[in-house]
Design a protein around this motif. Sequence first.
Motif, PDB file in Angstrom:
ATOM      1  N   THR A 174       0.814  -1.220   0.000  1.00 31.59           N
ATOM      2  CA  THR A 174       0.000   0.000   0.000  1.00 31.59           C
ATOM      3  C   THR A 174       0.846   1.268   0.000  1.00 31.59           C
ATOM      4  OG1 THR A 174      -0.137  -0.032   2.426  1.00 31.59           O
ATOM      5  CG2 THR A 174      -1.889  -1.137   1.208  1.00 31.59           C
ATOM      6  N   SER A 175       2.156   1.137  -0.213  1.00 28.96           N
ATOM      7  CA  SER A 175       3.015   2.319  -0.186  1.00 28.96           C
ATOM      8  C   SER A 175       2.723   3.221  -1.380  1.00 28.96           C
ATOM      9  CB  SER A 175       4.488   1.904  -0.198  1.00 28.96           C
ATOM     10  OG  SER A 175       4.821   1.296  -1.422  1.00 28.96           O
ATOM     11  N   VAL A 176       3.084   4.480  -1.224  1.00 36.30           N
ATOM     12  CA  VAL A 176       2.904   5.447  -2.307  1.00 36.30           C
ATOM     13  C   VAL A 176       3.750   5.055  -3.510  1.00 36.30           C
ATOM     14  CG1 VAL A 176       3.213   7.867  -2.946  1.00 36.30           C
ATOM     15  CG2 VAL A 176       2.366   7.292  -0.678  1.00 36.30           C
ATOM     16  N   GLU A 177       4.953   4.522  -3.261  1.00 39.92           N
ATOM     17  CA  GLU A 177       5.826   4.114  -4.361  1.00 39.92           C
ATOM     18  C   GLU A 177       5.184   3.018  -5.200  1.00 39.92           C
ATOM     19  OE1 GLU A 177      10.389   4.826  -2.871  1.00 39.92           O
ATOM     20  OE2 GLU A 177       9.329   3.066  -2.140  1.00 39.92           O
ATOM     21  N   ALA A 178       4.600   2.023  -4.541  1.00 40.96           N
ATOM     22  CA  ALA A 178       3.979   0.919  -5.275  1.00 40.96           C
ATOM     23  C   ALA A 178       2.814   1.421  -6.123  1.00 40.96           C
ATOM     24  CB  ALA A 178       3.508  -0.158  -4.302  1.00 40.96           C
ATOM     25  N   ARG A 179       2.005   2.288  -5.545  1.00 44.53           N
ATOM     26  CA  ARG A 179       0.873   2.830  -6.314  1.00 44.53           C
ATOM     27  C   ARG A 179       1.365   3.680  -7.485  1.00 44.53           C
ATOM     28  NH1 ARG A 179      -2.433   5.610  -1.718  1.00 44.53           N
ATOM     29  NH2 ARG A 179      -0.601   5.154  -0.444  1.00 44.53           N
ATOM     30  N   ALA A 180       2.455   4.409  -7.279  1.00 48.61           N
ATOM     31  CA  ALA A 180       3.002   5.220  -8.363  1.00 48.61           C
ATOM     32  C   ALA A 180       3.509   4.339  -9.501  1.00 48.61           C
ATOM     33  CB  ALA A 180       4.126   6.106  -7.833  1.00 48.61           C
ATOM     34  N   VAL A 181       4.145   3.220  -9.152  1.00 54.23           N
ATOM     35  CA  VAL A 181       4.640   2.301 -10.173  1.00 54.23           C
ATOM     36  C   VAL A 181       3.484   1.708 -10.973  1.00 54.23           C
ATOM     37  CG1 VAL A 181       5.718   0.041 -10.497  1.00 54.23           C
ATOM     38  CG2 VAL A 181       6.813   1.744  -9.047  1.00 54.23           C
ATOM     39  N   LEU A 182       2.448   1.265 -10.285  1.00 49.35           N
ATOM     40  CA  LEU A 182       1.302   0.678 -10.984  1.00 49.35           C
ATOM     41  C   LEU A 182       0.615   1.711 -11.871  1.00 49.35           C
ATOM     42  CD1 LEU A 182      -0.193  -1.492  -8.096  1.00 49.35           C
ATOM     43  CD2 LEU A 182       1.089  -2.285 -10.084  1.00 49.35           C
ATOM     44  N   ASN A 183       0.487   2.931 -11.395  1.00 50.75           N
ATOM     45  CA  ASN A 183      -0.118   3.981 -12.211  1.00 50.75           C
ATOM     46  C   ASN A 183       0.764   4.330 -13.405  1.00 50.75           C
ATOM     47  OD1 ASN A 183      -2.674   4.740 -10.968  1.00 50.75           O
ATOM     48  ND2 ASN A 183      -1.468   5.353  -9.210  1.00 50.75           N
ATOM     49  N   GLN A 184       2.078   4.244 -13.220  1.00 51.03           N
ATOM     50  CA  GLN A 184       2.986   4.498 -14.338  1.00 51.03           C
ATOM     51  C   GLN A 184       2.821   3.429 -15.415  1.00 51.03           C
ATOM     52  OE1 GLN A 184       7.085   5.035 -13.196  1.00 51.03           O
ATOM     53  NE2 GLN A 184       7.843   4.785 -15.277  1.00 51.03           N
ATOM     54  N   ILE A 185       2.688   2.170 -15.003  1.00 53.58           N
ATOM     55  CA  ILE A 185       2.472   1.093 -15.972  1.00 53.58           C
ATOM     56  C   ILE A 185       1.146   1.277 -16.699  1.00 53.58           C
ATOM     57  CG2 ILE A 185       2.144  -1.404 -16.205  1.00 53.58           C
ATOM     58  CD1 ILE A 185       4.008  -1.745 -13.805  1.00 53.58           C
ATOM     59  N   LEU A 186       0.148   1.818 -15.996  1.00 51.13           N
ATOM     60  CA  LEU A 186      -1.189   1.980 -16.573  1.00 51.13           C
ATOM     61  C   LEU A 186      -1.406   3.352 -17.193  1.00 51.13           C
ATOM     62  CD1 LEU A 186      -3.257   0.249 -13.741  1.00 51.13           C
ATOM     63  CD2 LEU A 186      -2.705  -0.675 -15.995  1.00 51.13           C
ATOM     64  N   SER A 187      -0.328   4.102 -17.402  1.00 47.39           N
ATOM     65  CA  SER A 187      -0.479   5.415 -18.020  1.00 47.39           C
ATOM     66  C   SER A 187      -0.989   5.264 -19.450  1.00 47.39           C
ATOM     67  CB  SER A 187       0.856   6.163 -18.009  1.00 47.39           C
ATOM     68  OG  SER A 187       1.830   5.447 -18.757  1.00 47.39           O
ATOM     69  N   VAL A 188      -1.827   6.189 -19.888  1.00 53.25           N
ATOM     70  CA  VAL A 188      -2.463   6.112 -21.209  1.00 53.25           C
ATOM     71  C   VAL A 188      -2.294   7.433 -21.941  1.00 53.25           C
ATOM     72  CG1 VAL A 188      -4.175   4.418 -20.453  1.00 53.25           C
ATOM     73  CG2 VAL A 188      -4.707   6.858 -20.319  1.00 53.25           C
ATOM     74  N   LYS A 189      -2.458   7.361 -23.240  1.00 53.60           N
ATOM     75  CA  LYS A 189      -2.530   8.541 -24.091  1.00 53.60           C
ATOM     76  C   LYS A 189      -3.814   8.464 -24.896  1.00 53.60           C
ATOM     77  CE  LYS A 189       2.464   9.266 -24.581  1.00 53.60           C
ATOM     78  NZ  LYS A 189       3.615   9.305 -25.521  1.00 53.60           N
ATOM     79  N   THR A 190      -4.536   9.556 -24.931  1.00 56.20           N
ATOM     80  CA  THR A 190      -5.782   9.586 -25.684  1.00 56.20           C
ATOM     81  C   THR A 190      -5.502   9.899 -27.142  1.00 56.20           C
ATOM     82  OG1 THR A 190      -6.130  11.910 -25.120  1.00 56.20           O
ATOM     83  CG2 THR A 190      -7.116  10.272 -23.663  1.00 56.20           C
ATOM     84  N   GLY A 191      -6.391   9.433 -28.017  1.00 54.52           N
ATOM     85  CA  GLY A 191      -6.241   9.680 -29.446  1.00 54.52           C
ATOM     86  C   GLY A 191      -7.562   9.533 -30.164  1.00 54.52           C
ATOM     87  N   VAL A 192      -7.547   9.822 -31.449  1.00 56.12           N
ATOM     88  CA  VAL A 192      -8.747   9.717 -32.274  1.00 56.12           C
ATOM     89  C   VAL A 192      -8.324   9.215 -33.648  1.00 56.12           C
ATOM     90  CG1 VAL A 192      -8.552  12.143 -32.962  1.00 56.12           C
ATOM     91  CG2 VAL A 192     -10.761  10.968 -33.176  1.00 56.12           C
ATOM     92  N   ALA A 193      -9.157   8.393 -34.252  1.00 53.63           N
ATOM     93  CA  ALA A 193      -8.857   7.830 -35.565  1.00 53.63           C
ATOM     94  C   ALA A 193     -10.166   7.502 -36.273  1.00 53.63           C
ATOM     95  CB  ALA A 193      -7.988   6.578 -35.433  1.00 53.63           C
ATOM     96  N   MET A 194     -10.060   7.217 -37.580  1.00 57.64           N
ATOM     97  CA  MET A 194     -11.255   6.856 -38.348  1.00 57.64           C
ATOM     98  C   MET A 194     -11.787   5.494 -37.907  1.00 57.64           C
ATOM     99  SD  MET A 194     -11.977   9.338 -40.419  1.00 57.64           S
ATOM    100  CE  MET A 194     -13.091   8.513 -41.548  1.00 57.64           C
ATOM    101  N   THR A 195     -10.877   4.595 -37.573  1.00 58.58           N
ATOM    102  CA  THR A 195     -11.266   3.269 -37.100  1.00 58.58           C
ATOM    103  C   THR A 195     -10.482   2.949 -35.834  1.00 58.58           C
ATOM    104  OG1 THR A 195      -9.572   2.222 -38.481  1.00 58.58           O
ATOM    105  CG2 THR A 195     -11.787   2.461 -39.429  1.00 58.58           C
ATOM    106  N   ALA A 196     -10.958   1.949 -35.110  1.00 59.40           N
ATOM    107  CA  ALA A 196     -10.289   1.563 -33.871  1.00 59.40           C
ATOM    108  C   ALA A 196      -8.868   1.099 -34.179  1.00 59.40           C
ATOM    109  CB  ALA A 196     -11.063   0.449 -33.182  1.00 59.40           C
ATOM    110  N   PRO A 197      -7.869   1.682 -33.522  1.00 60.51           N
ATOM    111  CA  PRO A 197      -6.479   1.320 -33.824  1.00 60.51           C
ATOM    112  C   PRO A 197      -6.100  -0.008 -33.182  1.00 60.51           C
ATOM    113  CG  PRO A 197      -6.541   2.900 -32.046  1.00 60.51           C
ATOM    114  CD  PRO A 197      -7.969   2.706 -32.489  1.00 60.51           C
ATOM    115  N   GLU A 198      -4.998  -0.564 -33.672  1.00 60.79           N
ATOM    116  CA  GLU A 198      -4.460  -1.766 -33.066  1.00 60.79           C
ATOM    117  C   GLU A 198      -3.605  -1.396 -31.863  1.00 60.79           C
ATOM    118  OE1 GLU A 198      -2.325  -3.831 -36.039  1.00 60.79           O
ATOM    119  OE2 GLU A 198      -4.101  -4.343 -37.247  1.00 60.79           O
TER     120      GLU A 198
END
Length: 641
Positions: A199-223
């Motif tokens: 439950t440490s802050v470091e562990a949560r930061a690591v998991l959130n870093q792995i789950l970081s996302v970037k939003t985007g838009v395209a004509m069709t769903a990308p791979e």
Amino acid sequence: MRPLILALAFCFATVASAQAQDLQKILQTHADELSKPSRNSVSVVLDDLVASGLPQVTTFLEQWSDKNVWRRDDGMFFIAREKGDDLSLRDVDTRAESTEAKDGFTQLKPNGGVRRVIGTALVQFQLSDPDLARRETAVASIARRPEADQLGPLLASVESETDSALKARKVQLANLLQAIFGDNPQDRIAAINSLSKDTSVEARAVLNQILSVKTGVAMTAPEGNIARLIDPLETPDASYAELVAAGLAPMRTSPETIRAALEANIQGARVGDVPVAQLGTDEARNAAYAKLAESGLVPPLVTAADCDAALAAHVFYAKYDEADPQITDAAEAALSSVEVRVGWAQSVDLALDGLSLASIYFLAAIGLAITFGVMGVINMAHGEFIMMGAYTGYVVQLFVPDYTLSIIIALPLAFAITFGAGVAMERLVIRHLYHRPLETLLATFGISIALQQLAKNIFGTQARPLTSPEWLDGALVFSDVIQISYIRIAIFVLAGIFLALILFVLKRTRLGLEVRAVTQNPGMAASMGINPDRINMMTFGLGSGIAGIAGVAIGLYAKVTSEMGADYIVQSFMTVVVGGVGNVWGTLAGASMIGFLQKGIEWLNPSNTLAAQTYMILFIILFIQFRPKGIVALKGRAAAD
């Protein structure tokens, strides 16, 4: 034998001397890279230095990073300190010291990027340094700036680590690095799964870093590893702006743009064959603008319907930065488990805070509960007895510098002083105002103001320190979420001791028997030979003395000022009334209820403590409407009153 021994000694000395000069030879090999380093070229130097394994490399890297390495005109490198126009030199191998003029030297000044690379290499040496402080510094450096190339050296240093606490920290940090930078996906997943209980802050930061996302838009769903699809209609304006930024749609034509275009194209009271007089509606202006667009005079009209159609024709998504879906699935599961554990931990931490606050309120209110319950006296000066006890502790510490001993002396002394003050107050004022509650309230309120002013005259208006012993410094830490200060634990223990002592006095002593008799039926107690007047005096003194001891305990936790009693008088009365007048168990129940309630409201509204206290008072008013005698109703005189 003797010539043989001398020959062997000479050989060993020669070998040692050669080894001692190895670092200078390596530096000479990379003289140009050292003199003009870059982030790319310095890595070659560092690789050779790390591979050498020489003990003097650590010191050299530290000094190089701190810009304390100088090169002489003949190419030799030294660790040096400026000393006026001279340099105090130290040989990089033999550590021999000398002094030379600064004119014949050039200082090596690595830039910030190079120093970061040096720091990464330096950590590899420090992780296995014989000095524990250096190893701790290296681990802290990795924790601040984790990088992929630190994982190998960190894992290699775990087995040889002799300090158990630092070894556990290395294992934890290696686990975090493995989860982010591991080469083998299965190793990463195993490391991520192990974080599900951290439950440490470091562990949560690591998991959130792995789950970081970037939003985007395209004509069709990308791979790729798609986190989720986004409904553009939830934020249509922002979604269309994203389309425009991606070059997938034209900018929407705003009413201001349409109006400006129409004004710029007025010809003979007409705009695009539409009379100006007919442009009073949005539909007419849009139609006129569309005709101008057909003529090529303005950009095409983009209406709200066009925007909606464009949004419907495109796919908005959030894509994981991590390409492997197995890793993100493991991170999602681990983070969900961690959040549940953090929720429970926050509940436990909130309960500890509530228990701590309840202990403080119990200490502050127990004396008032005795006097109010037995005598029916509304003592508005009760808070000032708490203040007197706190100042007693402060004065004792002025003469007894040993904080542990001073607290031991201050507790009984505060009881004696406030007991005497309470007896004097009862004899001089309270005894003349029995059964006149309004006059008692006004008189004690006036006494409280007088005591506050007296304290200001003696001690001034600034807060005075009541320092706790060293063994009460810090906090008992269970995790990054659950912790409680040792002072609060001490107050909780003191509250428990007082509860036991008061129950013993009331249940097992003659004074307690007489107090209970006077509380339940003063007339009958008097007919049995008990002096109610004496019992009232002793009871008031006892309640005041307990307030003095509470003041010493509270002073260790809160500020000691002349107004500190006012911070607790309202809560003390609420505690007594809610718990049940004159009942020790009722006071404990009332303190628990108010302490937990206040902490709960503060948790729901952490930015406004005053609002939390207001809500708490409103709740207590409603509670009293349904249970006017409190949680534990008292039988006898107080109940009848």
